[in-house]
Design a protein around this motif. Structure first.
Motif, mmCIF file in Angstrom:
data_model
loop_
_atom_site.group_PDB
_atom_site.id
_atom_site.type_symbol
_atom_site.label_atom_id
_atom_site.label_comp_id
_atom_site.label_asym_id
_atom_site.label_seq_id
_atom_site.Cartn_x
_atom_site.Cartn_y
_atom_site.Cartn_z
ATOM 1 N N LEU A 124 12.393 44.840 40.721
ATOM 2 C CA LEU A 124 13.656 45.013 41.437
ATOM 3 C C LEU A 124 14.747 44.117 40.868
ATOM 4 O O LEU A 124 15.917 44.522 40.790
ATOM 5 N N ARG A 125 14.386 42.921 40.457
ATOM 6 C CA ARG A 125 15.367 42.056 39.785
ATOM 7 C C ARG A 125 15.887 42.715 38.493
ATOM 8 O O ARG A 125 17.079 42.688 38.191
ATOM 9 N N GLU A 126 14.963 43.289 37.735
ATOM 10 C CA GLU A 126 15.355 43.949 36.487
ATOM 11 C C GLU A 126 16.293 45.121 36.770
ATOM 12 O O GLU A 126 17.280 45.326 36.045
ATOM 13 N N ARG A 127 15.986 45.898 37.786
ATOM 14 C CA ARG A 127 16.840 47.035 38.122
ATOM 15 C C ARG A 127 18.230 46.561 38.525
ATOM 16 O O ARG A 127 19.237 47.161 38.128
ATOM 17 N N SER A 128 18.298 45.525 39.351
ATOM 18 C CA SER A 128 19.606 45.028 39.788
ATOM 19 C C SER A 128 20.393 44.472 38.608
ATOM 20 O O SER A 128 21.617 44.624 38.536
ATOM 21 N N ALA A 129 19.703 43.830 37.668
ATOM 22 C CA ALA A 129 20.381 43.283 36.484
ATOM 23 C C ALA A 129 20.984 44.391 35.632
ATOM 24 O O ALA A 129 21.953 44.163 34.893
ATOM 25 N N GLN A 130 20.434 45.608 35.749
ATOM 26 C CA GLN A 130 20.949 46.763 35.007
ATOM 27 C C GLN A 130 22.000 47.533 35.811
ATOM 28 O O GLN A 130 22.410 48.629 35.418
ATOM 29 N N GLY A 131 22.435 46.964 36.936
ATOM 30 C CA GLY A 131 23.503 47.579 37.711
ATOM 31 C C GLY A 131 23.052 48.455 38.862
ATOM 32 O O GLY A 131 23.882 49.139 39.479
ATOM 33 N N CYS A 132 21.776 48.463 39.169
ATOM 34 C CA CYS A 132 21.254 49.281 40.264
ATOM 35 C C CYS A 132 21.434 48.544 41.598
ATOM 36 O O CYS A 132 21.114 47.353 41.701
ATOM 37 N N THR A 133 21.967 49.218 42.598
ATOM 38 C CA THR A 133 22.110 48.656 43.940
ATOM 39 C C THR A 133 20.813 48.840 44.703
ATOM 40 O O THR A 133 20.285 49.961 44.776
ATOM 41 N N ILE A 134 20.308 47.762 45.264
ATOM 42 C CA ILE A 134 18.997 47.800 45.921
ATOM 43 C C ILE A 134 19.138 47.333 47.364
ATOM 44 O O ILE A 134 19.673 46.248 47.625
ATOM 45 N N ARG A 135 18.670 48.172 48.281
ATOM 46 C CA ARG A 135 18.699 47.834 49.707
ATOM 47 C C ARG A 135 17.299 48.038 50.290
ATOM 48 O O ARG A 135 16.759 49.140 50.208
#
Length: 247
Positions: A124-135
């Protein structure tokens, strides 16, 4: 083109237009149009006329036969699993790993994800670092809804404990840009796992643990509304949820 079946039936029984009209509750001109112009009567009149003639309604007027109702399969349905236990954890992980825009998770605990895939927070950290919004919305262990679910599933305080464990798992993500963790106290009708335009819906059954309940895999598609309805449901719960604190 005349209705030959009706004319033949009337002729064999010696029926006049006026006589059949009286039985069907219409005027003689209507019966004449049924016979000579192949007009289709209203269903009630057709039934009365067919009963009087001793003939099958649909043999006289085939167009009155209702087509069989067909069940349309949603264009958004990719697959249906009888229970969550049939869905490999790798499917959840792969969906999340491919997300580029949006990850939304609505559960009470779903600790099976962290237990089966300890790298979940890192992913999830990797996804957020790529601009993905995570809720991520997890259950509030002190809420009435969570306590009631434990009683319904004969799980005692187990669900409350699992909600606390889930909070512990996700707490290291609090404060990371693009990631937000909240706790909700709503009745959980479905657990939702969204990754961009794909969604795994774990539909809950009263008195049964989530791993025994079915899962359907949806993909947003033109002409479908299921995906967006579930997204709206998530948004409604999210708006009521409270942020998880870092400490």
């Amino acid at each position: 083109m005349p209705n030959d079946r009706l004319k033949a039936t009337m002729a064999s029984g010696g029926w006049t237009y006026a006589e059949l009209a009286a039985q069907a509750g219409v005027d003689a001109k209507s019966v004449e149009r049924w016979a000579n112009l192949n007009r289709t009567p209203r269903l009630r009149a057709a039934r009365l006329a067919a009963d009087a003639l001793g003939e099958d309604l649909f043999a006289l007027w085939p167009s009155l036969r209702q087509p069989r109702t067909t069940r349309a399969v949603s264009p958004e349905l990719v697959a249906l699993y009888e229970q969550r236990a049939d869905v490999p954890v790798s499917m959840f992980v792969n969906l999340l790993d491919r997300a580029t825009r949006q990850v939304d998770v609505l559960v009470y605990a779903a600790v099976f994800l962290h237990e089966a895939y300890p790298r979940l927070n890192e992913l999830l950290r990797e996804r957020s670092a790529q601009g993905c919004t995570i809720r991520i919305a997890i259950g509030n262990p002190d809420s009435d809804a969570v306590g009631q679910r434990g009683g319904e599933e004969k799980f005692g305080h187990g669900i409350e404990s699992r909600c606390r464990i889930a909070r512990m798992h996700y707490r290291p993500l609090v404060g990371i840009p693009g990631i937000e963790i909240r706790m909700h106290g709503t009745t959980l009708y479905n657990s939702l796992y969204r990754a961009d335009d794909q969604l795994l819906v774990n539909s809950h059954l009263w008195g049964m643990n989530a791993f025994s309940a079915p899962v359907w895999h949806l993909r947003r598609a033109p002409g479908g509304s299921l995906f967006d309805n579930y997204v709206s449901s998530f948004e409604a719960v999210w708006s009521t949820a409270e942020p998880v604190e870092a400490t």
